[in-house]
Write an enzyme that holds these catalytic residues in place. Sequence first.
Site, mmCIF file in Angstrom:
data_model
loop_
_atom_site.group_PDB
_atom_site.id
_atom_site.type_symbol
_atom_site.label_atom_id
_atom_site.label_comp_id
_atom_site.label_asym_id
_atom_site.label_seq_id
_atom_site.Cartn_x
_atom_site.Cartn_y
_atom_site.Cartn_z
ATOM 1 N N PHE A 46 -32.209 22.549 -20.200
ATOM 2 C CA PHE A 46 -30.823 22.864 -19.871
ATOM 3 C C PHE A 46 -30.504 24.350 -19.849
ATOM 4 O O PHE A 46 -29.560 24.755 -19.178
ATOM 5 C CB PHE A 46 -29.876 22.112 -20.808
ATOM 6 C CG PHE A 46 -29.879 20.645 -20.549
ATOM 7 C CD1 PHE A 46 -29.295 20.129 -19.400
ATOM 8 C CD2 PHE A 46 -30.511 19.767 -21.412
ATOM 9 C CE1 PHE A 46 -29.326 18.767 -19.132
ATOM 10 C CE2 PHE A 46 -30.551 18.405 -21.159
ATOM 11 C CZ PHE A 46 -29.953 17.903 -20.011
ATOM 12 N N GLU A 47 -31.257 25.152 -20.558
ATOM 13 C CA GLU A 47 -31.008 26.594 -20.528
ATOM 14 C C GLU A 47 -31.665 27.242 -19.321
ATOM 15 O O GLU A 47 -31.141 28.191 -18.765
ATOM 16 C CB GLU A 47 -31.534 27.267 -21.805
ATOM 17 C CG GLU A 47 -30.830 26.861 -23.077
ATOM 18 C CD GLU A 47 -29.411 27.381 -23.187
ATOM 19 O OE1 GLU A 47 -29.046 28.356 -22.488
ATOM 20 O OE2 GLU A 47 -28.645 26.798 -23.976
ATOM 21 N N GLY A 48 -32.839 26.725 -18.935
ATOM 22 C CA GLY A 48 -33.593 27.390 -17.883
ATOM 23 C C GLY A 48 -34.223 28.659 -18.431
ATOM 24 O O GLY A 48 -33.857 29.136 -19.496
ATOM 25 N N ARG A 170 -26.115 17.761 -20.339
ATOM 26 C CA ARG A 170 -26.751 18.113 -21.616
ATOM 27 C C ARG A 170 -26.239 17.212 -22.734
ATOM 28 O O ARG A 170 -27.019 16.697 -23.532
ATOM 29 C CB ARG A 170 -26.477 19.576 -21.947
ATOM 30 C CG ARG A 170 -27.268 20.091 -23.120
ATOM 31 C CD ARG A 170 -27.104 21.577 -23.271
ATOM 32 N NE ARG A 170 -28.094 22.121 -24.183
ATOM 33 C CZ ARG A 170 -28.448 23.385 -24.189
ATOM 34 N NH1 ARG A 170 -27.925 24.258 -23.342
ATOM 35 N NH2 ARG A 170 -29.345 23.810 -25.063
#
Length: 178
Positions: A46-48, A170
């Site tokens: 989800f952050e990348g 998320r």
Amino acid sequence: MTILRRALAQVRGEDQGPPAQPAKPAAPAAAPSDAVEVAAALCRRFEGLHLRPYLCPAGVPTIGYGATFYEDGRRVALNDPPITAERAERLLQHQIRRQFLPAVLRLCPGADSTGKVAALVDFAFNLGEGNLASSTLRRKVNAGDWDEVAYQFMRWTKAGGRELRGLVRRRQAEVELL
């Protein structure tokens, strides 16, 4: 099978092993390394990965997989040099192991499984230890009200006053681990 898929299969009761004897509730510290792996997988997803500093949707300078601080405690600044993917992974592991896992174990002793701990670690990583500490989510976790816990996770889907699709996804992934 990835650790995240294994954790989701276990939570959904899809484990292929022989029927287990009724077990005592596990203490969250029983498998912290598994919780770290699952939480890190969620963070990566989800952050990348960003090797150069950037402003996250909340306007905070960030680098790597959502790191806002370096290991030495310095805040990330937009004029910091790029980092490598290996450094980003070290930052992620450092933050989860040194900050967010200990916070979740301290604040949420009611989280009694690897999946629950991992979901709460990802939540704290994304929104901060302070938000977890003061949340109704935390109170519901410690009361063992897991139906309400899922609802409380889904209340945290906005940034800058607007709902973000990425935060909805998320929170849904975190809820799946409960």
